[in-house]
Design a protein around this motif. Structure first.
Motif, PDB file in Angstrom:
ATOM      1  N   LYS A  33       0.918   9.026  12.926  1.00  0.00           N
ATOM      2  CA  LYS A  33       1.985   9.193  13.914  1.00  0.00           C
ATOM      3  C   LYS A  33       1.424   9.798  15.207  1.00  0.00           C
ATOM      4  N   ALA A  34       0.557  10.800  15.046  1.00  0.00           N
ATOM      5  CA  ALA A  34      -0.034  11.424  16.236  1.00  0.00           C
ATOM      6  C   ALA A  34      -0.948  10.435  16.973  1.00  0.00           C
ATOM      7  N   GLU A  35      -1.632   9.580  16.226  1.00  0.00           N
ATOM      8  CA  GLU A  35      -2.515   8.587  16.877  1.00  0.00           C
ATOM      9  C   GLU A  35      -1.695   7.580  17.686  1.00  0.00           C
ATOM     10  N   ILE A  36      -0.565   7.167  17.137  1.00  0.00           N
ATOM     11  CA  ILE A  36       0.297   6.223  17.881  1.00  0.00           C
ATOM     12  C   ILE A  36       0.865   6.931  19.117  1.00  0.00           C
ATOM     13  N   GLY A  37       1.168   8.211  18.936  1.00  0.00           N
ATOM     14  CA  GLY A  37       1.624   9.012  20.078  1.00  0.00           C
ATOM     15  C   GLY A  37       0.544   9.108  21.143  1.00  0.00           C
ATOM     16  N   GLU A  95       0.859  -1.203   0.000  1.00  0.00           N
ATOM     17  CA  GLU A  95       0.000   0.000   0.000  1.00  0.00           C
ATOM     18  C   GLU A  95       0.885   1.240   0.000  1.00  0.00           C
ATOM     19  N   GLN A  96       0.276   2.368  -0.349  1.00  0.00           N
ATOM     20  CA  GLN A  96       0.971   3.647  -0.242  1.00  0.00           C
ATOM     21  C   GLN A  96       0.088   4.610   0.549  1.00  0.00           C
ATOM     22  N   VAL A  97       0.720   5.535   1.252  1.00  0.00           N
ATOM     23  CA  VAL A  97      -0.038   6.483   2.082  1.00  0.00           C
ATOM     24  C   VAL A  97       0.486   7.900   1.876  1.00  0.00           C
ATOM     25  N   THR A  98      -0.404   8.867   2.059  1.00  0.00           N
ATOM     26  CA  THR A  98      -0.019  10.264   1.817  1.00  0.00           C
ATOM     27  C   THR A  98       0.722  10.846   3.038  1.00  0.00           C
ATOM     28  N   GLU A  99       1.291  12.018   2.825  1.00  0.00           N
ATOM     29  CA  GLU A  99       2.011  12.698   3.902  1.00  0.00           C
ATOM     30  C   GLU A  99       1.080  13.002   5.078  1.00  0.00           C
ATOM     31  N   LEU A 100      -0.135  13.423   4.743  1.00  0.00           N
ATOM     32  CA  LEU A 100      -1.093  13.756   5.796  1.00  0.00           C
ATOM     33  C   LEU A 100      -1.504  12.504   6.574  1.00  0.00           C
ATOM     34  N   GLU A 101      -1.704  11.421   5.836  1.00  0.00           N
ATOM     35  CA  GLU A 101      -2.063  10.157   6.501  1.00  0.00           C
ATOM     36  C   GLU A 101      -0.945   9.708   7.438  1.00  0.00           C
ATOM     37  N   ASP A 152      -1.560   7.038  21.913  1.00  0.00           N
ATOM     38  CA  ASP A 152      -1.669   5.777  22.651  1.00  0.00           C
ATOM     39  C   ASP A 152      -0.534   5.651  23.670  1.00  0.00           C
ATOM     40  N   GLY A 153       0.269   6.704  23.780  1.00  0.00           N
ATOM     41  CA  GLY A 153       1.351   6.702  24.768  1.00  0.00           C
ATOM     42  C   GLY A 153       2.585   5.941  24.313  1.00  0.00           C
ATOM     43  N   ILE A 154       2.678   5.689  23.027  1.00  0.00           N
ATOM     44  CA  ILE A 154       3.785   4.883  22.499  1.00  0.00           C
ATOM     45  C   ILE A 154       4.765   5.776  21.727  1.00  0.00           C
ATOM     46  N   GLY A 155       4.272   6.385  20.669  1.00  0.00           N
ATOM     47  CA  GLY A 155       5.117   7.275  19.872  1.00  0.00           C
ATOM     48  C   GLY A 155       6.061   6.517  18.960  1.00  0.00           C
ATOM     49  N   CYS A 156       6.408   7.144  17.851  1.00  0.00           N
ATOM     50  CA  CYS A 156       7.347   6.537  16.898  1.00  0.00           C
ATOM     51  C   CYS A 156       7.789   7.619  15.934  1.00  0.00           C
ATOM     52  N   GLU A 157       8.750   7.297  15.080  1.00  0.00           N
ATOM     53  CA  GLU A 157       9.152   8.290  14.083  1.00  0.00           C
ATOM     54  C   GLU A 157       8.230   8.186  12.854  1.00  0.00           C
ATOM     55  N   PRO A 158       8.231   9.220  11.986  1.00  0.00           N
ATOM     56  CA  PRO A 158       7.256   9.249  10.895  1.00  0.00           C
ATOM     57  C   PRO A 158       7.240   7.990  10.028  1.00  0.00           C
ATOM     58  N   ALA A 159       8.414   7.478   9.669  1.00  0.00           N
ATOM     59  CA  ALA A 159       8.449   6.307   8.775  1.00  0.00           C
ATOM     60  C   ALA A 159       7.728   5.113   9.389  1.00  0.00           C
ATOM     61  N   SER A 160       7.767   4.994  10.713  1.00  0.00           N
ATOM     62  CA  SER A 160       7.105   3.866  11.377  1.00  0.00           C
ATOM     63  C   SER A 160       5.590   3.990  11.285  1.00  0.00           C
ATOM     64  N   ALA A 161       5.115   5.242  11.259  1.00  0.00           N
ATOM     65  CA  ALA A 161       3.667   5.489  11.299  1.00  0.00           C
ATOM     66  C   ALA A 161       2.970   5.101   9.998  1.00  0.00           C
ATOM     67  N   VAL A 162       3.730   4.887   8.928  1.00  0.00           N
ATOM     68  CA  VAL A 162       3.084   4.432   7.691  1.00  0.00           C
ATOM     69  C   VAL A 162       2.354   3.117   7.930  1.00  0.00           C
ATOM     70  N   THR A 163       2.791   2.355   8.929  1.00  0.00           N
ATOM     71  CA  THR A 163       2.158   1.055   9.183  1.00  0.00           C
ATOM     72  C   THR A 163       0.692   1.229   9.596  1.00  0.00           C
ATOM     73  N   LEU A 164       0.441   2.176  10.507  1.00  0.00           N
ATOM     74  CA  LEU A 164      -0.947   2.399  10.943  1.00  0.00           C
ATOM     75  C   LEU A 164      -1.773   3.024   9.806  1.00  0.00           C
ATOM     76  N   ALA A 165      -1.160   3.992   9.100  1.00  0.00           N
ATOM     77  CA  ALA A 165      -1.859   4.613   7.970  1.00  0.00           C
ATOM     78  C   ALA A 165      -2.196   3.545   6.928  1.00  0.00           C
ATOM     79  N   GLY A 166      -1.261   2.627   6.707  1.00  0.00           N
ATOM     80  CA  GLY A 166      -1.484   1.546   5.741  1.00  0.00           C
ATOM     81  C   GLY A 166      -2.565   0.591   6.216  1.00  0.00           C
ATOM     82  N   LEU A 167      -2.556   0.303   7.514  1.00  0.00           N
ATOM     83  CA  LEU A 167      -3.589  -0.592   8.060  1.00  0.00           C
ATOM     84  C   LEU A 167      -4.979  -0.030   7.798  1.00  0.00           C
ATOM     85  N   LYS A 168      -5.138   1.298   7.961  1.00  0.00           N
ATOM     86  CA  LYS A 168      -6.463   1.897   7.718  1.00  0.00           C
ATOM     87  C   LYS A 168      -6.902   1.626   6.277  1.00  0.00           C
ATOM     88  N   LYS A 169      -5.953   1.747   5.355  1.00  0.00           N
ATOM     89  CA  LYS A 169      -6.289   1.500   3.944  1.00  0.00           C
ATOM     90  C   LYS A 169      -6.601   0.019   3.711  1.00  0.00           C
TER      91      LYS A 169
END
Ligand code: F0G
Length: 463
Positions: free
Chosen positions: A353-357, A342-348, A359-376
């Motif tokens: 990333k903010a949603e993972i944050g 999958e591919q995800v946009t910058e906004l996604e 949840d009290g976890i946090g990560c760097e932007p590249a890691s957050a593509v996983t959650l954005a991708g899951l939504k898709k």
């Protein structure tokens, strides 16, 4: 017979394209016959299926968790029966691996996937997943008596390599794209004593220069074309399955940049099934940023037949890669496990990333593509609500605080609005509204109690 005999006698190198099995690798870790990538394989596992007994291995690995031995305390070396043999005196370890598996309750609600976990590889010694591969590859360089190791990097590989080189008394040379890596990562390479060259090019340009350099100078290449990196990185998947009591999740989702990590995790899954450590394969899906999506296009547009290199651009600088070295390995993994791309946009990415944050976890932007991708993948029906999903978070939130601060202040896309970012596509209004809800800009106040109470009351009213 139950045994946990080590694989030392049975690991061999093999070319992924022509199948040649050289006794050793050249400086560039490519096949001398056809130029493609090499990988380790373990012929003994097929010839002698009783060599490694799954139950005996599981209990050995579990027992090592209480050991005082440095190698047993590493979440990589603990699984050494499934890795090529490197003599203990060459092992350089910072007790990497042993990373937590977290539930993500808020993200679970947002995606409608109840059984949602994150394996946080950002909780490694240099705060990214690179350490699991680096401990192993740096140790092999030490075994090869190299005094210099080198890599091209978007930042995390260089931070990790510099640390392990320092621990192993080796010099390190880092090639990074000027201005396109986060300060956190750059500062780590400096602190660990690397010779750090910021080249006026992108990651792919750094890779080109480094591949020419290793043919002329006796430096050990530690990018993920080095198959020792892939072997070390396999252990993240082994550890994950151990944490899940060897019950495979339905899906594992990883970010895709140079595609070493997805190749490594996929290799581990296939090998674990071969060895009957698990009974079925999770689907491994790979997510790219839309502005750095050569693998997505390779699969979706060209049916996996070719990869068309591109000039990559994304604020998730870790995965700003246009010509991924390990695309053929990743393709094989996608096919073997039945995963998606999958591919995800910058906004996604920013919202995820903010949603993972949140949840009290946090990560760097590249890691957050996983959650954005899951939504898709949920929207497309590939991931079903009752299924279990593990996101691989690859880097720590503090790697790129600049991105986070800009997001919360609302100026992340200033100058390059999402629509203006190459490949970002049409901004999604719902996503933009969600971004607003997640933003928590700092409030500047007079040093006055009433002002602080006023801010607290206002926040309570809005919550
Ligand atoms: N996430 C992070 C935080 C990364 O640093 C990288 C890659 C990836 C994901 C993608 O992993 O390349 O194995 O597909 N960073 C490399 C570096 C390229 O130089 O640090 P991949």
């Amino acid at each position: 017979m139950s045994t946990t005999r080590t694989a030392e006698a049975v690991s061999r190198l093999r070319c992924i394209a022509c199948g040649a099995t050289p006794d050793s690798a050249g400086q560039d870790f490519r096949c001398a016959a056809c130029g493609d990538l090499l990988e380790f394989f373990f012929p003994g596992w097929t010839f002698d299926p009783l060599a490694l007994d799954p139950a005996a291995l599981k209990s050995l690995w579990l027992n090592r968790r209480t050991s005082r031995d440095a190698l047993d305390q590493s979440g990589v070396w603990r699984f050494r029966e499934l890795l090529p043999h490197i003599p203990e005196e060459h092992a350089i370890t910072l007790r990497e691996g042993n990373t937590p598996l977290y539930r993500l309750p808020r993200c679970a609600r947002a995606t409608g996937v109840e059984n949602l976990h994150a394996k946080h590889q950002g909780m490694n010694p240099t705060a990214s997943f690179k350490d699991t591969g680096m401990t192993f590859a740096a140790s092999s360089a030490h075994q090869g008596r190299f005094s210099w190791v080198a890599c091209a990097s978007t930042g995390n590989t260089s931070a990790s390599m510099a640390a392990y080189a320092a621990r192993g008394n080796m010099h390190s040379l880092v090639l990074i794209p000027e201005g396109k890596i986060s300060w956190g990562k750059l500062s780590q390479a400096l602190d660990y004593g690397a010779l750090t060259c910021q080249l006026r090019t992108d990651f792919d340009g750094c890779v080109r220069i480094l591949s020419d350099l290793v043919r002329q100078k006796p430096v050990c290449l530690l990018n993920s074309v080095n198959p020792y990196r892939i072997e070390g990185q396999k252990t993240a998947a082994i550890e994950l399955l151990e944490q899940l009591a060897w019950e495979p999740p339905d899906h594992i989702i990883v970010p895709g940049g140079n595609l070493g990590n997805s190749s490594a995790i996929g290799k581990a899954l296939v090998e674990m099934r071969e060895l009957k450590l698990i009974s079925r394969l999770p689907k491994l899906s790979i997510i790219q940023a839309q502005g750095a999506n050569p693998f997505y296009r390779c699969v979706r547009e060209f049916g996996g037949k070719k990869l068309d290199p591109m000039t990559a651009d994304t604020l998730a600088t870790a995965i700003r890669i246009g010509n991924p070295a390990s695309w053929k390995k990743a393709l094989r993994v996608l096919k073997a496990t039945g995963g998606e791309v999958e591919q995800v946009t910058e906004l996604e990415i920013a919202v995820a990333k903010a949603e993972i944050g949140a949840d009290g976890i946090g990560c760097e932007p590249a890691s957050a593509v996983t959650l954005a991708g899951l939504k898709k993948l949920r929207r497309s029906g590939f991931v079903k609500p009752g299924e279990s999903v593990v996101l691989i978070l690859t880097g720590h939130a503090l790697k790129d605080p600049d991105f986070t601060i800009k997001f919360h202040r609302g100026d992340l896309f200033d100058g390059t609005s999402d629509a203006g970012t190459p490949g970002a596509g049409t901004p999604d209004e719902a996503e933009a509204a969600q971004a607003k809800c997640l933003q928590r800009a700092p409030v500047v106040l007079e040093a006055d109690l009433r002002a602080v109470i006023g801010a607290l009351d206002a926040a309570e009213r809005n919550s």
